[in-house]
Design a protein around this motif. Sequence first.
Motif, PDB file in Angstrom:
ATOM      1  N   PHE A  85      18.094  66.835  62.843  1.00  0.00           N
ATOM      2  CA  PHE A  85      19.069  66.391  63.832  1.00  0.00           C
ATOM      3  C   PHE A  85      20.458  66.470  63.207  1.00  0.00           C
ATOM      4  CE2 PHE A  85      18.271  62.563  61.419  1.00  0.00           C
ATOM      5  CZ  PHE A  85      19.454  61.833  61.460  1.00  0.00           C
ATOM      6  N   THR A  86      21.476  66.392  64.041  1.00  0.00           N
ATOM      7  CA  THR A  86      22.853  66.507  63.577  1.00  0.00           C
ATOM      8  C   THR A  86      23.429  65.126  63.302  1.00  0.00           C
ATOM      9  OG1 THR A  86      23.154  68.488  64.918  1.00  0.00           O
ATOM     10  CG2 THR A  86      25.148  67.390  64.140  1.00  0.00           C
ATOM     11  N   PRO A  87      24.005  64.899  62.134  1.00  0.00           N
ATOM     12  CA  PRO A  87      24.618  63.590  61.879  1.00  0.00           C
ATOM     13  C   PRO A  87      25.839  63.394  62.760  1.00  0.00           C
ATOM     14  CG  PRO A  87      25.269  65.143  60.172  1.00  0.00           C
ATOM     15  CD  PRO A  87      24.253  65.850  61.029  1.00  0.00           C
ATOM     16  N   ASP A  88      26.043  62.175  63.222  1.00  0.00           N
ATOM     17  CA  ASP A  88      27.257  61.918  63.998  1.00  0.00           C
ATOM     18  C   ASP A  88      28.185  60.917  63.311  1.00  0.00           C
ATOM     19  OD1 ASP A  88      25.817  59.621  64.471  1.00  0.00           O
ATOM     20  OD2 ASP A  88      25.656  59.897  66.631  1.00  0.00           O
ATOM     21  N   THR A  89      27.800  60.458  62.106  1.00  0.00           N
ATOM     22  CA  THR A  89      28.714  59.643  61.311  1.00  0.00           C
ATOM     23  C   THR A  89      28.795  60.219  59.906  1.00  0.00           C
ATOM     24  OG1 THR A  89      27.371  57.987  60.121  1.00  0.00           O
ATOM     25  CG2 THR A  89      27.610  57.695  62.496  1.00  0.00           C
ATOM     26  N   THR A  90      29.905  59.924  59.244  1.00  0.00           N
ATOM     27  CA  THR A  90      30.069  60.351  57.860  1.00  0.00           C
ATOM     28  C   THR A  90      30.912  59.333  57.123  1.00  0.00           C
ATOM     29  OG1 THR A  90      30.645  62.228  56.408  1.00  0.00           O
ATOM     30  CG2 THR A  90      32.206  61.692  58.155  1.00  0.00           C
ATOM     31  N   ILE A  91      30.840  59.393  55.792  1.00  0.00           N
ATOM     32  CA  ILE A  91      31.734  58.596  54.953  1.00  0.00           C
ATOM     33  C   ILE A  91      32.210  59.480  53.811  1.00  0.00           C
ATOM     34  CG2 ILE A  91      29.809  57.609  53.628  1.00  0.00           C
ATOM     35  CD1 ILE A  91      31.668  55.059  53.420  1.00  0.00           C
ATOM     36  N   ALA A  92      33.501  59.502  53.587  1.00  0.00           N
ATOM     37  CA  ALA A  92      34.078  60.340  52.534  1.00  0.00           C
ATOM     38  C   ALA A  92      33.858  59.689  51.175  1.00  0.00           C
ATOM     39  CB  ALA A  92      35.570  60.525  52.782  1.00  0.00           C
ATOM     40  N   PRO A  93      33.475  60.462  50.152  1.00  0.00           N
ATOM     41  CA  PRO A  93      33.366  59.895  48.802  1.00  0.00           C
ATOM     42  C   PRO A  93      34.665  59.217  48.382  1.00  0.00           C
ATOM     43  CG  PRO A  93      32.383  62.077  48.868  1.00  0.00           C
ATOM     44  CD  PRO A  93      33.057  61.878  50.195  1.00  0.00           C
ATOM     45  N   GLY A  94      34.541  57.979  47.945  1.00  0.00           N
ATOM     46  CA  GLY A  94      35.712  57.238  47.497  1.00  0.00           C
ATOM     47  C   GLY A  94      36.664  56.842  48.608  1.00  0.00           C
ATOM     48  N   TYR A  95      36.206  56.880  49.876  1.00  0.00           N
ATOM     49  CA  TYR A  95      37.059  56.541  51.031  1.00  0.00           C
ATOM     50  C   TYR A  95      38.334  57.381  51.052  1.00  0.00           C
ATOM     51  CZ  TYR A  95      34.120  52.329  50.655  1.00  0.00           C
ATOM     52  OH  TYR A  95      33.052  51.464  50.539  1.00  0.00           O
ATOM     53  N   CYS A  96      38.236  58.628  50.642  1.00  0.00           N
ATOM     54  CA  CYS A  96      39.413  59.483  50.515  1.00  0.00           C
ATOM     55  C   CYS A  96      39.273  60.704  51.424  1.00  0.00           C
ATOM     56  CB  CYS A  96      39.590  59.921  49.059  1.00  0.00           C
ATOM     57  SG  CYS A  96      41.022  60.980  48.771  1.00  0.00           S
ATOM     58  N   TRP A  97      40.192  60.817  52.401  1.00  0.00           N
ATOM     59  CA  TRP A  97      40.240  61.980  53.278  1.00  0.00           C
ATOM     60  C   TRP A  97      41.624  62.025  53.920  1.00  0.00           C
ATOM     61  CZ3 TRP A  97      38.298  57.351  54.973  1.00  0.00           C
ATOM     62  CH2 TRP A  97      38.676  56.891  56.232  1.00  0.00           C
ATOM     63  N   TYR A  98      41.875  63.045  54.713  1.00  0.00           N
ATOM     64  CA  TYR A  98      43.161  63.130  55.400  1.00  0.00           C
ATOM     65  C   TYR A  98      42.942  63.746  56.774  1.00  0.00           C
ATOM     66  CZ  TYR A  98      42.927  67.594  52.779  1.00  0.00           C
ATOM     67  OH  TYR A  98      42.516  68.776  52.206  1.00  0.00           O
ATOM     68  N   ASP A  99      44.011  63.813  57.585  1.00  0.00           N
ATOM     69  CA  ASP A  99      43.862  64.150  59.002  1.00  0.00           C
ATOM     70  C   ASP A  99      43.156  65.481  59.231  1.00  0.00           C
ATOM     71  OD1 ASP A  99      45.112  61.803  59.584  1.00  0.00           O
ATOM     72  OD2 ASP A  99      47.014  62.686  60.231  1.00  0.00           O
ATOM     73  N   GLU A 100      43.475  66.477  58.406  1.00  0.00           N
ATOM     74  CA  GLU A 100      42.848  67.789  58.582  1.00  0.00           C
ATOM     75  C   GLU A 100      41.339  67.721  58.369  1.00  0.00           C
ATOM     76  OE1 GLU A 100      47.112  68.622  57.235  1.00  0.00           O
ATOM     77  OE2 GLU A 100      45.555  67.121  56.891  1.00  0.00           O
ATOM     78  N   ILE A 101      40.902  66.842  57.472  1.00  0.00           N
ATOM     79  CA  ILE A 101      39.461  66.649  57.241  1.00  0.00           C
ATOM     80  C   ILE A 101      38.814  66.058  58.490  1.00  0.00           C
ATOM     81  CG2 ILE A 101      37.723  65.504  55.827  1.00  0.00           C
ATOM     82  CD1 ILE A 101      39.267  67.613  54.303  1.00  0.00           C
ATOM     83  N   GLU A 102      39.498  65.079  59.092  1.00  0.00           N
ATOM     84  CA  GLU A 102      38.975  64.477  60.324  1.00  0.00           C
ATOM     85  C   GLU A 102      38.736  65.522  61.410  1.00  0.00           C
ATOM     86  OE1 GLU A 102      40.769  61.135  62.187  1.00  0.00           O
ATOM     87  OE2 GLU A 102      40.909  60.000  60.320  1.00  0.00           O
ATOM     88  N   LYS A 103      39.669  66.452  61.533  1.00  0.00           N
ATOM     89  CA  LYS A 103      39.522  67.483  62.559  1.00  0.00           C
ATOM     90  C   LYS A 103      38.300  68.351  62.276  1.00  0.00           C
ATOM     91  CE  LYS A 103      41.971  71.008  65.194  1.00  0.00           C
ATOM     92  NZ  LYS A 103      40.747  71.814  65.338  1.00  0.00           N
ATOM     93  N   ILE A 104      38.080  68.690  61.010  1.00  0.00           N
ATOM     94  CA  ILE A 104      36.899  69.486  60.651  1.00  0.00           C
ATOM     95  C   ILE A 104      35.630  68.711  60.981  1.00  0.00           C
ATOM     96  CG2 ILE A 104      35.651  70.585  58.750  1.00  0.00           C
ATOM     97  CD1 ILE A 104      38.431  70.949  57.390  1.00  0.00           C
ATOM     98  N   TRP A 105      35.598  67.445  60.634  1.00  0.00           N
ATOM     99  CA  TRP A 105      34.439  66.623  60.982  1.00  0.00           C
ATOM    100  C   TRP A 105      34.205  66.631  62.494  1.00  0.00           C
ATOM    101  CZ3 TRP A 105      36.327  61.979  57.578  1.00  0.00           C
ATOM    102  CH2 TRP A 105      35.833  62.129  56.283  1.00  0.00           C
ATOM    103  N   LYS A 106      35.281  66.364  63.237  1.00  0.00           N
ATOM    104  CA  LYS A 106      35.163  66.287  64.697  1.00  0.00           C
ATOM    105  C   LYS A 106      34.657  67.601  65.271  1.00  0.00           C
ATOM    106  CE  LYS A 106      35.954  64.373  68.772  1.00  0.00           C
ATOM    107  NZ  LYS A 106      35.198  63.198  69.263  1.00  0.00           N
ATOM    108  N   ASP A 107      35.168  68.710  64.760  1.00  0.00           N
ATOM    109  CA  ASP A 107      34.758  70.025  65.260  1.00  0.00           C
ATOM    110  C   ASP A 107      33.293  70.331  64.947  1.00  0.00           C
ATOM    111  OD1 ASP A 107      37.301  70.409  66.222  1.00  0.00           O
ATOM    112  OD2 ASP A 107      37.952  71.712  64.584  1.00  0.00           O
ATOM    113  N   ASN A 108      32.728  69.593  64.006  1.00  0.00           N
ATOM    114  CA  ASN A 108      31.337  69.819  63.614  1.00  0.00           C
ATOM    115  C   ASN A 108      30.410  68.680  64.045  1.00  0.00           C
ATOM    116  OD1 ASN A 108      31.014  72.372  61.682  1.00  0.00           O
ATOM    117  ND2 ASN A 108      33.041  71.465  61.324  1.00  0.00           N
ATOM    118  N   GLY A 109      30.846  67.910  65.033  1.00  0.00           N
ATOM    119  CA  GLY A 109      29.946  66.940  65.648  1.00  0.00           C
ATOM    120  C   GLY A 109      30.028  65.525  65.138  1.00  0.00           C
ATOM    121  N   ILE A 110      30.947  65.232  64.210  1.00  0.00           N
ATOM    122  CA  ILE A 110      31.089  63.870  63.702  1.00  0.00           C
ATOM    123  C   ILE A 110      31.911  63.052  64.687  1.00  0.00           C
ATOM    124  CG2 ILE A 110      32.026  62.427  61.860  1.00  0.00           C
ATOM    125  CD1 ILE A 110      29.503  64.009  61.067  1.00  0.00           C
TER     126      ILE A 110
END
Length: 408
Positions: A227-252
């Motif tokens: 099945f496809t994951p719909d939640t994620t957590i970034a290692p070390g709670y570190c990410w930025y807006d462009e990462i969010e868009k990639i997650w969103k585009d891939n079903g997160i």
Amino acid sequence: MNLYQKIKVSGAFLQAWLRGWRTRHKIVVIESDDWGTIRTSSRRAYDDLLRRGFRMNQSPLGADSLESSQDLIQLFAVLAEVDQFGHPACLTANMILTNPDFSRIRENGYGRYYAEPVTDTFQRTPERREVAALWKQGLDQKLFVPQLHGLEHIRWWDWLAALQAGSQEAHLAFEWQMCGLPGTVSREKRNFYGKYYLKNATGAPSLPEIAVSIRESISLFERIFGFTPDTTIAPGYCWYDEIEKIWKDNGIRYIQSDIRQFMGDEKRTALHFPGEVGASGPIYLIRNCQFEPAACRIAGKKSCLERCLRQISLAFSFRKPAVISSHRYNYMGSVFPENREKNLEQLRKLLTAIQSRWPDVVFLNSSGLGHLIEFGDDKIEQAMAKPETRGYSPETNPPSKRNFTFKN
């Protein structure tokens, strides 16, 4: 932490309590990071490093290791003891999908990073060959619900640079099939398991490379779990807006996080509250409780259980879900069986106390909590049924190693 930082963090906690989504239900979610990743490879490795003067006993990660069949069997037994309205207590297991291929890295003179699917890593030791099947069992019983942590946790570009530079510590750990030592143990003050989604860091993957990594991690997750994951957590709670868009585009749809986000580097931060909508649309699920008995024991703190219960009570008083952070290292026993036994007993006491103090409590996984926030507080039955899975077939179409090579 200076006075200004303390005030800022205190303000962030207050914001998290006062702002954002509220619920009439008493909800408990346990989020657990780092499943699937190697740490300390064995008791022999631990003893050798301790004998050489590395204070492995001063970090909870010293007793952390790749999960074994016994680790899962005993964890599932504790979770299954608590049954609320026909649903057991459950743990959201945030997965790392690959580990280093040590042989290929050595063969190539430490000049290029190679990785293998975690399902291959499990086959290297007899006590782990049934782990994939146990993952299926835990998922089927809704005791152990995998979600996405990432393709890898290790900052492999820093690790390879240290190996190429001849770091004695890195090479010593490499001989034990380990990616360095815990940061608090390292004499060289190195930690290769730190924040991963960095912006403009020397040697780190570019945004297009990170996009490939995220797509591959989700593809591999689907092939392992069905099945496809719909939640994620970034290692070390570190990410930025462009990462969010990639997650969103891939079903997160939902991002697990602490109240504080590191904005692509080690210094800049942003503060969040539960139910907040991110820049690209995902909803934030914010952790507001901690249950890390292994870390408490090393620090000499005896109030881990009661502190967590106080945090849960505070969450409920503000009509918030109690989202508990409880890392994998608490429940691993390959290095020290007593680490697993003591902390599972603490988990049993925690779950029993929750059920006793709040008889109407509902245990959800992170996917279910996100569903409830997104679609409404009246969707509790649907939330308890999340995530939707279409079966589990790790033996079908197994991942190829060639999909997981990164050039330094």
